[in-house]
Design an enzyme around this catalytic site. Structure first.
Site, PDB file in Angstrom:
ATOM      1  CG  ASP A 150      53.895 -57.228  92.346  1.00 53.26           C
ATOM      2  OD1 ASP A 150      54.775 -56.927  91.524  1.00 53.26           O
ATOM      3  OD2 ASP A 150      54.086 -58.034  93.264  1.00 53.26           O
TER       4      ASP A 150
ATOM      5  CG  HIS B 155      58.287 -59.589  98.197  1.00 60.91           C
ATOM      6  ND1 HIS B 155      59.420 -59.144  97.570  1.00 60.91           N
ATOM      7  CD2 HIS B 155      57.654 -60.381  97.283  1.00 60.91           C
ATOM      8  CE1 HIS B 155      59.488 -59.631  96.350  1.00 60.91           C
ATOM      9  NE2 HIS B 155      58.436 -60.398  96.159  1.00 60.91           N
TER      10      HIS B 155
ATOM     11  CG  HIS C  56      57.212 -56.410  96.448  1.00 62.46           C
ATOM     12  ND1 HIS C  56      58.385 -56.300  95.747  1.00 62.46           N
ATOM     13  CD2 HIS C  56      56.374 -57.110  95.665  1.00 62.46           C
ATOM     14  CE1 HIS C  56      58.264 -56.923  94.586  1.00 62.46           C
ATOM     15  NE2 HIS C  56      57.033 -57.423  94.510  1.00 62.46           N
TER      16      HIS C  56
ATOM     17  CG  HIS D 250      61.921 -63.642  94.267  1.00 59.46           C
ATOM     18  ND1 HIS D 250      61.019 -64.627  93.929  1.00 59.46           N
ATOM     19  CD2 HIS D 250      61.189 -62.528  94.468  1.00 59.46           C
ATOM     20  CE1 HIS D 250      59.801 -64.126  93.923  1.00 59.46           C
ATOM     21  NE2 HIS D 250      59.869 -62.855  94.264  1.00 59.46           N
TER      22      HIS D 250
ATOM     23  CD  GLU E  87      59.088 -59.235  92.257  1.00 61.19           C
ATOM     24  OE1 GLU E  87      58.980 -60.149  93.097  1.00 61.19           O
ATOM     25  OE2 GLU E  87      58.102 -58.620  91.804  1.00 61.19           O
TER      26      GLU E  87
ATOM     27  CG  HIS F  81      60.827 -63.057  89.846  1.00 60.01           C
ATOM     28  ND1 HIS F  81      59.912 -63.836  89.187  1.00 60.01           N
ATOM     29  CD2 HIS F  81      60.161 -62.524  90.899  1.00 60.01           C
ATOM     30  CE1 HIS F  81      58.743 -63.770  89.798  1.00 60.01           C
ATOM     31  NE2 HIS F  81      58.865 -62.980  90.845  1.00 60.01           N
TER      32      HIS F  81
ATOM     33  CG  ASP G 184      54.010 -60.173  96.714  1.00 60.48           C
ATOM     34  OD1 ASP G 184      54.054 -59.364  95.767  1.00 60.48           O
ATOM     35  OD2 ASP G 184      54.256 -61.386  96.568  1.00 60.48           O
TER      36      ASP G 184
END
Length: 409
Positions: free
Chosen positions: A55, A249, A53, A228, A160, A187, A334
């Protein structure tokens, strides 16, 4: 940075932030003087380190200097964030799931989840196209291996948040056709068909339609990502899924009791499923002291935020290995989705230091290779085999949420 980080990740003290912004680093031992650094170097030269992961596409979208401008956000120079080509190379990154995250809150819903999701996919694809000598687009486990053999970073998109499909299995299939190879079911908001990790669950896990989403992801060969999600959603997904699941993650709840982390009751189910928990570097999910500090009302806090350390990340990996086994751990930093960083793991250049620490703790080279990439490659390859079988057995699902959850359109 992503807005949810302001709510859920640790708020590190200003001196710590200043140190990180100034580019301070924990000194990494040389492989010529530290045998454990030499082990890390040997493992990462021979096995692709596949991070679950990153971003970067959202960091580009939110760039202060040039929002959404892939050309100006130049990865051949040092970026303002955690990721660029020089640091990817220094960190021995061999493969990356690039998150095409979109917020699940109402402001994004008003713009249209599908529109924003398509924009993020567009950013990711433009990044891949801009650096073809470094980032090789792939969609299979073998693709990761082939890219690594060519000295490139296998690059694939991970969605995500299941809000992006807008309760449509057709939309799910379209995103898969564009190259997405995992979807995080939720999420930080509950969906019409799945509970997130946040308070006030709506369904007690997955609804009937939510279970059909998992089944259709299995049929497509799209990894089910349970970061999540609530423990009940995790459990329901494990009940339904015929393929290995992943946490792109997340950390161990027994080590830091944040709701974003995975409880032991779920970890113990992984050997049967074949799934992988990819440990993340979010301070507020790593350090119990930071979790407690975040829960304390601001007016009652004393002193600076404690933050988190590389050693504490290693503690999560040790715990998951002990409970689930060495076949079920991975890495999902992350980076570029966090405002605050773990001391010793400040950006994508720092992975070797974590592997050296684990070697120091007694992890074998075989276990470190599994952690680096072999576990997630196995899970991905197994998901592909399951998909090939299911595509022979059944057609794409035409089910709707109205039908399965008995809703009025």
């Amino acid at each position: 940075m992503r807005p949810h980080v302001l709510l859920l990740s640790a708020l590190v003290a200003l001196p710590t932030l200043a140190c990180a912004q100034a580019g301070a680093r924990v000194a990494q031992p040389s492989s010529s003087t530290d045998p454990h650094a030499a082990v890390a170097e040997r493992v990462l030269r021979g096995t692709p380190l596949i991070d679950g992961h990153n971003d970067l596409p959202w960091a580009i979208r939110e760039s202060k200097d040039a929002p959404r401008d892939v050309e100006r956000y130049d990865l051949r120079t040092r970026t303002a964030g955690h990721t660029d080509i020089a640091r990817l190379r220094a960190g021995r990154v061999g493969g990356q799931f690039w998150s095409v995250y979109i917020p699940g809150e109402d402001a994004t819903k008003a713009m249209g989840y599908a529109r924003v999701q398509l924009e993020q996919i567009d950013i990711a694809l433009r990044v891949f196209a801009k650096y073809p000598d470094v980032l090789e687009p792939i969609t299979t486990a073998q693709g990761f291996r082939d890219a690594f053999a060519r000295g490139r970073i296998g690059s694939v998109m991970g969605m995500e948040g299941g809000h992006a499909i807008e309760n449509s299995l057709g939309a799910l299939r379209a995103y898969h056709a564009m190259g997405a190879r995992y979807m995080t079911l939720t999420h930080n908001v509950h969906l019409d068909w799945a509970d997130a990790h946040v308070p006030n669950p709506r369904h007690g896990g997955l609804t009937a339609f939510g279970k059909e989403v998992v089944r259709e992801m299995n049929r497509l060969g799209m990894l089910v990502d349970l970061s999540h999600t609530s423990p009940a959603t995790m459990s329901d997904a494990l009940d339904v899924s015929e393929a290995p699941v992943m946490w792109s993650h997340s950390n161990a709840f027994a080590v830091a009791n944040h709701t974003r982390n995975v409880p032991d009751s779920i970890l113990r189910r992984l050997p049967r499923n074949g799934g992988v928990v990819m440990v993340t570097f979010v301070p507020g999910f790593v350090s119990q002291a930071q979790v407690d500090w975040n829960r304390t009302p601001a007016a009652e806090r004393r002193g600076p935020a404690p933050g988190a350390t590389l050693a504490q990340v290693a503690d999560h990996l040790d715990h998951i290995k002990r409970v689930a086994g060495a076949d079920h751990v991975g890495i999902g930093g992350d980076f570029d989705g966090i405002d605050d960083v773990v001391r010793g793991l400040e950006d994508v250049s720092t992975y070797p230091a974590l592997f050296a620490e684990l070697s120091r703790r007694g992890w074998t080279e075989a276990e470190l290779r599994k952690l680096a990439g072999e576990n997630v490659l196995r899970a991905m390859a197994q998901a592909e085999r399951v998909a090939a079988r299911l595509q022979r057995e059944r057609a794409p699902s035409t089910a709707t949420i109205e039908q399965l959850d008995r809703r009025t359109p």
